[in-house]
Design an enzyme around this catalytic site. Structure first.
Site, short mmCIF file in Angstrom:
data_model
loop_
_atom_site.label_atom_id
_atom_site.label_comp_id
_atom_site.label_asym_id
_atom_site.label_seq_id
_atom_site.Cartn_x
_atom_site.Cartn_y
_atom_site.Cartn_z
N HIS A 1 -5.27 -2.63 -5.57
CA HIS A 1 -4.64 -1.32 -5.39
C HIS A 1 -3.77 -1.25 -4.13
O HIS A 1 -3.02 -0.28 -3.94
CB HIS A 1 -5.71 -0.22 -5.32
CG HIS A 1 -5.33 1.02 -6.07
ND1 HIS A 1 -4.04 1.50 -6.12
CD2 HIS A 1 -6.08 1.90 -6.79
CE1 HIS A 1 -4.00 2.60 -6.84
NE2 HIS A 1 -5.23 2.88 -7.26
N ARG A 2 -3.81 -2.27 -3.28
CA ARG A 2 -2.94 -2.26 -2.11
C ARG A 2 -1.47 -2.41 -2.51
O ARG A 2 -0.58 -1.91 -1.82
CB ARG A 2 -3.32 -3.40 -1.15
CG ARG A 2 -4.66 -3.22 -0.45
CD ARG A 2 -4.99 -4.43 0.39
NE ARG A 2 -5.13 -5.64 -0.42
CZ ARG A 2 -5.34 -6.86 0.09
NH1 ARG A 2 -5.41 -7.02 1.40
NH2 ARG A 2 -5.48 -7.90 -0.71
#
Length: 413
Positions: free
Chosen positions: A387-388
């Site tokens: 999700h970064r």
């Protein structure tokens, strides 16, 4: 002059390595090209061959200790050379922080004073025998070898395991039998193998640093199965291996990744690294260990070429002949457990990649088509994303395109 045997650099970013097992002992005659020890890196375990023929002398490196690349670990004396011709060198000292870390690793690996899988100097054992011993926590020094010059084979290790496991008949009275039945069952502690340590370290790092999220799609596989049936005769005519579902999924996924560069990227500090090539890793199992060989430039391969490369990598995994370069550097990974009857699962991202695709089994299910309930072969695909760098909508678009491509594969191929 004797020939120096050094700890080789088998990977570009390798600074230290660990000798996992010696295949020879002091004074053994070795031939050039014969495996003399196994080296562990942060990616794989590799076999190192003798650079010359002669007698192996002055083995100076112990198993299980981190050693700097280029350090002399032994010398090979040619015929007629005196033993004192070798320089009195010692393994290069490591910086204090690395030495402390290495000591901690060895302490965690030790069991009853013996590092699992370590073959002491003066002991001969086949690679398979050492692997079986590592997997069962067996000290090879307790086994008598039946091979040439006392070399220990797989059969010797398995015979030893069977003998240890067999209970000796003991006469006991009724009270003793009751006490024994109340005792807790015996427990064993088996240290990680070299590959298992690598897997544990990398995947633990992935779960700590990469915020995972998961999307699952159920995809119809009718068209994919039909395409595989049509491709099989052509592959046979041109001498290519029969195409498998894993190969087809890899080829289609590579094509879809070309339109979704974030799924083929990786997080690097506070930046996103976009990769020009699409290198697809395929998770495989080898004697209980996980390895991920890589299909290089998968986006440019046709199906026969990918089937050949997949077969080569699978054979290399079985023979332990792949190099660290062939086991690292992927940009996306596929893990298919459908052949084991697994319906669906979530996979841990293989760092530093940004995503991994988990594939479940294909099974016929009732689905609605044109107002009718019909049976169709369906499979669950689960995407794990970092999700970064990847948001939910980005991952969802990739999954939508993957579904479209799998249900209409001829358009992409």
């Amino acid at each position: 002059m004797p020939v120096e045997v050094i700890l080789p650099k088998v990977d570009m970013d390798m600074e230290t390595g660990t000798i996992e097992a010696w295949h020879v002992k002091e004074g053994d005659q070795v031939r050039q090209g014969e495996t003399i020890f196994e080296i562990g890196t942060n990616k794989a375990v590799m076999e190192v061959e003798a650079p010359a023929s002669g007698a192996i002398r002055r083995i100076r490196a112990e198993t299980g200790i981190a050693i700097a690349v280029g350090t002399p670990v032994a010398w090979i004396y040619l015929d007629g050379e005196a033993q004192d011709a070798a320089p009195a060198a010692k393994p290069a000292a490591m910086p204090a922080p690395q030495l402390a870390a290495a000591a901690a690793v060895v302490a965690n690996q030790a069991s009853n004073g013996v590092v699992a899988g370590a073959a002491p100097a003066g002991l001969r054992a086949t690679p398979l025998a050492r692997r079986v011993a590592r997997q069962n926590g067996i000290d090879l020094r307790t086994i008598a070898g039946s091979g040439p010059r006392g070399r220990i084979g797989e059969a010797d290790v398995r015979s030893h395991i069977a003998a240890v496991a067999a209970p000796a008949p003991v006469a006991v009275d009724g009270a003793a039998a009751i006490c024994r039945s109340a005792e807790a069952p015996a427990e064993t502690l088996k240290p990680f193998s070299a590959i298992r340590r690598i897997v544990a370290t990398r995947l633990s790092e992935s779960m700590r640093t990469a915020p995972h999220f998961y999307l699952t799609s159920e995809i119809e596989m009718s068209a994919a199965q039909a395409l595989l049936r049509r491709l099989a005769p052509r592959h046979e005519r041109i001498g290519a291996p029969k195409p498998s579902l894993t190969v087809l999924i890899a080829r289609i996924a590579a094509g879809v990744l070309g339109h979704h560069p974030l799924l083929n990227a990786s997080a690097e500090g506070e930046a996103t690294r976009f990769h020009q090539r699409i290198d697809v890793g395929i998770a495989m199992e080898r004697e209980g260990d996980l390895v991920v060989p890589v299909l290089r430039d998968a986006g440019t391969m046709d199906m026969p070429a990918m089937a050949r490369e997949f077969a080569r990598l699978r054979e290399g995994v079985a023979k332990r002949s792949l190099t660290p370069a062939e086991l690292g550097g992927g940009t996306f990974t596929i893990s298919n457990l459908g052949m084991y009857g697994v319906d669906s699962f979530t996979a841990i991202i293989n760092p530093p990649q940004g995503a991994i695709l988990a594939v479940g089994r294909t099974v016929e299910k009732p689905v609605g088509r044109d107002g009718q309930i019909v049976l169709r072969p369906m499979a669950n695909f689960t995407l794990s994303s970092d999700h970064r760098i990847i948001d939910g909508v980005t991952a969802a678009r990739f999954m939508a395109d993957l579904r479209e491509a799998l249900e209409n594969p001829e358009v992409l191929l």
